[in-house]
Design an enzyme around this catalytic site. Structure first.
Site, PDB file in Angstrom:
ATOM      1  N   GLU A   1      -0.996  -8.898   5.429  1.00 23.29           N
ATOM      2  CA  GLU A   1      -0.496  -8.469   6.883  1.00 23.29           C
ATOM      3  C   GLU A   1      -1.708  -8.661   7.395  1.00 23.29           C
ATOM      4  O   GLU A   1      -1.737  -8.531   8.882  1.00 23.29           O
ATOM      5  CB  GLU A   1       0.876  -7.989   6.924  1.00 23.29           C
TER       6      GLU A   1
ATOM      7  N   CYS B   1       0.905  -1.219   0.067  1.00 27.29           N
ATOM      8  CA  CYS B   1      -0.517   0.143   0.004  1.00 27.29           C
ATOM      9  C   CYS B   1       1.139   1.351   0.157  1.00 27.29           C
ATOM     10  O   CYS B   1       1.498   1.092  -0.897  1.00 27.29           O
ATOM     11  CB  CYS B   1      -0.540   0.060   1.107  1.00 27.29           C
TER      12      CYS B   1
ATOM     13  N   HIS C   1      -3.345  -5.733   1.255  1.00 27.42           N
ATOM     14  CA  HIS C   1      -2.365  -6.122   2.780  1.00 27.42           C
ATOM     15  C   HIS C   1      -2.572  -7.468   3.018  1.00 27.42           C
ATOM     16  O   HIS C   1      -3.303  -8.148   3.746  1.00 27.42           O
ATOM     17  CB  HIS C   1      -3.533  -5.169   3.557  1.00 27.42           C
TER      18      HIS C   1
END
Lengths: 76, 220
Positions: free
Chosen positions: B191, B80, B189
């Protein structure tokens, strides 16, 4: 000391969603005849006379503008 | 790596830990990268997205070390805002601009892994479909046609959006890699998708186990 202006605009081939939003708002204002809007950035730098054209070009090319997507012009 | 305005640095640390590695918090103001062997540039709004997203973070003291390390083969993953920083640093080609529909997008996103040979994707299969969160306001990936053609020809598109294009990215590109395959930039994302409790899937974990496999050969 001199006032240097750097103007940055998106390259013509890159979509400018903010310009499109402004264009839409102009329609709602009842203003007709505006066919396109491109939003850019306007920088005013107070620089010493000793700052060279090359330095100004470098700061515009490396920080003020991203040459991948933006064009800039320098006015001293 | 934490910049002023980073949001997802703690989730990145957690994902690294869940993958079985030792996470080390780094601060953008420290030029010395400690003894780390890989770096994650997290999501967020470094410097409030002033000027352009990632444009000011790119000149932080730590980033010069990241750039030097990346050029010497150190694995670097930019997620990002981290992707935006990598593009601003010219470690990856192209740029990220405001979403074409002008709204912030936040949703679980289907992706296809296109390149399963990078330092960050070797634990996936090429063509594998995954679901991870996507959340961005300036996630539209753009580059000139020659650059896009070169990325496609060299297999440097790492991931592509499936379904409707969420942000106007050219050719539905969600992530790319450099020529050496050690630097990867990704708008979604992974994560946030590393355990069932907090994510839509655990599909993101393999980004972090991939780098372990790359560095120390630990099988996932």
């Amino acid at each position: 000391m001199a006032r240097v202006v750097v103007d940055v605009v998106m390259k013509p081939e890159i979509l400018d969603p903010q310009g499109q939003a402004i264009l839409g708002a102009l329609g709602r204002l009842g203003i007709e005849g505006v066919r396109g809007v491109r939003q850019g950035k306007h920088f005013e730098l107070d620089v010493d006379e000793s700052v060279s054209e090359e330095t100004l070009h470098r700061l515009a090319d490396t920080l003020l503008a991203n040459p991948v997507i933006e064009d800039f012009s320098i006015h001293r | 790596m934490t910049f002023p305005g980073s949001l997802d640095d703690r989730d990145a640390l957690r994902a690294v830990r869940l993958a079985g590695a030792e996470p080390v918090p780094l601060w953008h103001g420290e030029k010395w990268l400690s003894d780390v062997v890989a770096v994650v540039l997290p999501g967020g709004f470094s410097y409030g997205d002033y000027l352009r997203a990632g444009a000011i973070a790119r000149f932080s003291p730590a980033m010069q070390s990241v750039i030097d390390g990346a050029k010497n083969g150190m694995p670097v993953l930019g997620i990002c805002n981290g992707f935006q920083v990598l593009c601003e640093a010219h470690l990856l080609p192209g740029a990220l601009i405001r979403n074409d529909h002008r709204k912030f997008v936040c949703r679980d996103q289907r992706l296809r892994i296109e390149n399963a040979e990078t330092a960050w994707t070797n634990q996936y299969e090429a063509g594998q479909e995954i679901v991870v969160p996507l959340k961005n306001g300036e996630g539209g990936y753009v580059a000139d046609p020659a650059t896009l053609d070169a990325l496609e020809a060299d297999g440097r598109v790492v991931a592509r959006y499936l379904g409707d294009n969420p942000n106007g990215s050219y050719r539905a590109i969600a992530g790319i890699t450099n020529e050496a395959g050690n630097v990867v930039g990704l708008m979604p994302h992974p994560e946030h998708a590393v355990e069932e409790l907090t994510g839509p899937s655990t599909d993101g974990l393999a980004f972090f186990t991939s780098v372990l496999q790359k560095l120390v050969g630990i099988p996932a």
